[in-house]
Design a protein around this motif. Structure first.
Motif, PDB file in Angstrom:
ATOM      1  N   LEU A 260       0.598  -1.481  -0.086  1.00 32.95           N
ATOM      2  CA  LEU A 260      -0.249   0.027   0.536  1.00 32.95           C
ATOM      3  C   LEU A 260       0.598   1.592  -0.453  1.00 32.95           C
ATOM      4  O   LEU A 260       0.467   2.175  -0.457  1.00 32.95           O
ATOM      5  CB  LEU A 260      -0.588  -0.226   1.140  1.00 32.95           C
ATOM      6  CG  LEU A 260      -2.608  -1.182   1.333  1.00 32.95           C
ATOM      7  CD1 LEU A 260      -2.727  -1.092   2.170  1.00 32.95           C
ATOM      8  CD2 LEU A 260      -3.048  -0.629  -0.266  1.00 32.95           C
ATOM      9  N   VAL A 261       1.693   1.823   0.532  1.00 36.80           N
ATOM     10  CA  VAL A 261       2.931   2.799   0.766  1.00 36.80           C
ATOM     11  C   VAL A 261       3.785   2.676  -0.298  1.00 36.80           C
ATOM     12  O   VAL A 261       3.901   3.153  -1.016  1.00 36.80           O
ATOM     13  CB  VAL A 261       3.514   2.309   2.235  1.00 36.80           C
ATOM     14  CG1 VAL A 261       5.306   3.290   1.833  1.00 36.80           C
ATOM     15  CG2 VAL A 261       3.095   2.656   3.720  1.00 36.80           C
ATOM     16  N   ASP A 262       4.342   1.635  -0.865  1.00 38.91           N
ATOM     17  CA  ASP A 262       4.893   1.584  -1.792  1.00 38.91           C
ATOM     18  C   ASP A 262       4.568   2.011  -2.933  1.00 38.91           C
ATOM     19  O   ASP A 262       4.523   2.398  -3.959  1.00 38.91           O
ATOM     20  CB  ASP A 262       6.367   0.330  -2.257  1.00 38.91           C
ATOM     21  CG  ASP A 262       7.064   0.539  -1.002  1.00 38.91           C
ATOM     22  OD1 ASP A 262       7.344   1.259  -0.631  1.00 38.91           O
ATOM     23  OD2 ASP A 262       7.723  -0.926  -0.636  1.00 38.91           O
ATOM     24  N   THR A 263       3.022   0.722  -3.402  1.00 36.27           N
ATOM     25  CA  THR A 263       2.524   1.069  -4.791  1.00 36.27           C
ATOM     26  C   THR A 263       2.154   1.678  -5.258  1.00 36.27           C
ATOM     27  O   THR A 263       1.204   2.166  -5.873  1.00 36.27           O
ATOM     28  CB  THR A 263       1.918  -0.617  -5.521  1.00 36.27           C
ATOM     29  OG1 THR A 263       3.450  -1.392  -4.879  1.00 36.27           O
ATOM     30  CG2 THR A 263       1.207  -0.524  -6.413  1.00 36.27           C
ATOM     31  N   CYS A 264       0.578   2.060  -3.541  1.00 32.84           N
ATOM     32  CA  CYS A 264      -0.544   2.870  -3.962  1.00 32.84           C
ATOM     33  C   CYS A 264      -0.167   4.082  -3.642  1.00 32.84           C
ATOM     34  O   CYS A 264      -1.045   5.156  -3.480  1.00 32.84           O
ATOM     35  CB  CYS A 264      -1.752   2.109  -3.191  1.00 32.84           C
ATOM     36  SG  CYS A 264      -1.813   0.315  -3.895  1.00 32.84           S
TER      37      CYS A 264
ATOM     38  N   ALA B  74      -5.974   1.627  -8.426  1.00 35.17           N
ATOM     39  CA  ALA B  74      -5.390   1.786  -7.275  1.00 35.17           C
ATOM     40  C   ALA B  74      -6.111   0.076  -6.617  1.00 35.17           C
ATOM     41  O   ALA B  74      -4.416  -0.474  -6.171  1.00 35.17           O
ATOM     42  CB  ALA B  74      -5.468   2.645  -5.941  1.00 35.17           C
ATOM     43  N   LEU B  75      -6.533   0.221  -6.918  1.00 33.55           N
ATOM     44  CA  LEU B  75      -7.069  -1.396  -6.249  1.00 33.55           C
ATOM     45  C   LEU B  75      -6.893  -2.497  -7.105  1.00 33.55           C
ATOM     46  O   LEU B  75      -6.008  -3.700  -6.657  1.00 33.55           O
ATOM     47  CB  LEU B  75      -8.666  -2.080  -5.805  1.00 33.55           C
ATOM     48  CG  LEU B  75      -8.743  -0.741  -4.310  1.00 33.55           C
ATOM     49  CD1 LEU B  75     -10.626  -1.136  -4.798  1.00 33.55           C
ATOM     50  CD2 LEU B  75      -8.642  -1.520  -3.017  1.00 33.55           C
ATOM     51  N   ILE B  76      -6.979  -2.534  -8.438  1.00 36.22           N
ATOM     52  CA  ILE B  76      -6.280  -2.880  -9.355  1.00 36.22           C
ATOM     53  C   ILE B  76      -4.561  -2.982  -8.984  1.00 36.22           C
ATOM     54  O   ILE B  76      -4.083  -4.326  -9.336  1.00 36.22           O
ATOM     55  CB  ILE B  76      -6.809  -3.162 -11.253  1.00 36.22           C
ATOM     56  CG1 ILE B  76      -8.219  -2.766 -11.103  1.00 36.22           C
ATOM     57  CG2 ILE B  76      -5.997  -3.351 -11.607  1.00 36.22           C
ATOM     58  CD1 ILE B  76      -8.473  -1.966 -12.296  1.00 36.22           C
ATOM     59  N   GLU B  77      -4.473  -1.986  -8.959  1.00 35.29           N
ATOM     60  CA  GLU B  77      -2.688  -2.174  -9.217  1.00 35.29           C
ATOM     61  C   GLU B  77      -2.376  -2.827  -8.196  1.00 35.29           C
ATOM     62  O   GLU B  77      -1.204  -3.838  -7.641  1.00 35.29           O
ATOM     63  CB  GLU B  77      -2.035  -0.659  -9.225  1.00 35.29           C
ATOM     64  CG  GLU B  77      -2.377   0.193  -9.840  1.00 35.29           C
ATOM     65  CD  GLU B  77      -1.640   1.276  -9.691  1.00 35.29           C
ATOM     66  OE1 GLU B  77      -1.473   2.199  -8.806  1.00 35.29           O
ATOM     67  OE2 GLU B  77      -1.332   2.113 -10.827  1.00 35.29           O
ATOM     68  N   LEU B  78      -2.648  -2.746  -6.633  1.00 33.72           N
ATOM     69  CA  LEU B  78      -2.675  -3.462  -5.080  1.00 33.72           C
ATOM     70  C   LEU B  78      -2.847  -5.206  -5.535  1.00 33.72           C
ATOM     71  O   LEU B  78      -1.868  -6.016  -5.485  1.00 33.72           O
ATOM     72  CB  LEU B  78      -3.611  -3.210  -3.937  1.00 33.72           C
ATOM     73  CG  LEU B  78      -3.387  -4.181  -3.049  1.00 33.72           C
ATOM     74  CD1 LEU B  78      -2.434  -3.664  -2.055  1.00 33.72           C
ATOM     75  CD2 LEU B  78      -4.816  -3.934  -2.371  1.00 33.72           C
TER      76      LEU B  78
END
Length: 84
Positions: A16-20, A42-46
């Motif tokens: 969550l910190v690094d990607t989102c 963001a949820l898809i990226e997660l």
């Protein structure tokens, strides 16, 4: 892809910190994802990052429809791991 492993809550937090780009101070098990400003992209990226790092898919529909808190998110990741 390597053998699937279940990520710990701390690893989900790191994603969550690094990607989102969520501030670590905002992250708590009862934190509402809406308050973390996680939109559908963001949820898809997660989900994609969980798949990349841990070797199993988290279906986007699971993440986007049944998740309210970080604890719910972790439960969805756990459920996806168990069915992988």
């Amino acid at each position: 892809m390597s053998k699937a492993t279940l990520p710990a809550l701390e690893q989900i937090t790191d994603i969550l910190v690094d990607t989102c780009k969520v501030s670590r101070e905002l992250i708590a098990p009862n934190a509402l994802l809406a308050d973390l400003e996680l939109d559908s992209l963001a949820l898809i990226e997660l989900g994609l990052e969980v798949e990349r790092q841990f070797g199993f898919d988290v279906p986007t529909e699971d993440v986007s429809t049944s998740i309210g808190t970080l604890a719910d998110l972790y439960a969805a990741v756990t459920a996806a791991f168990e069915t992988a």
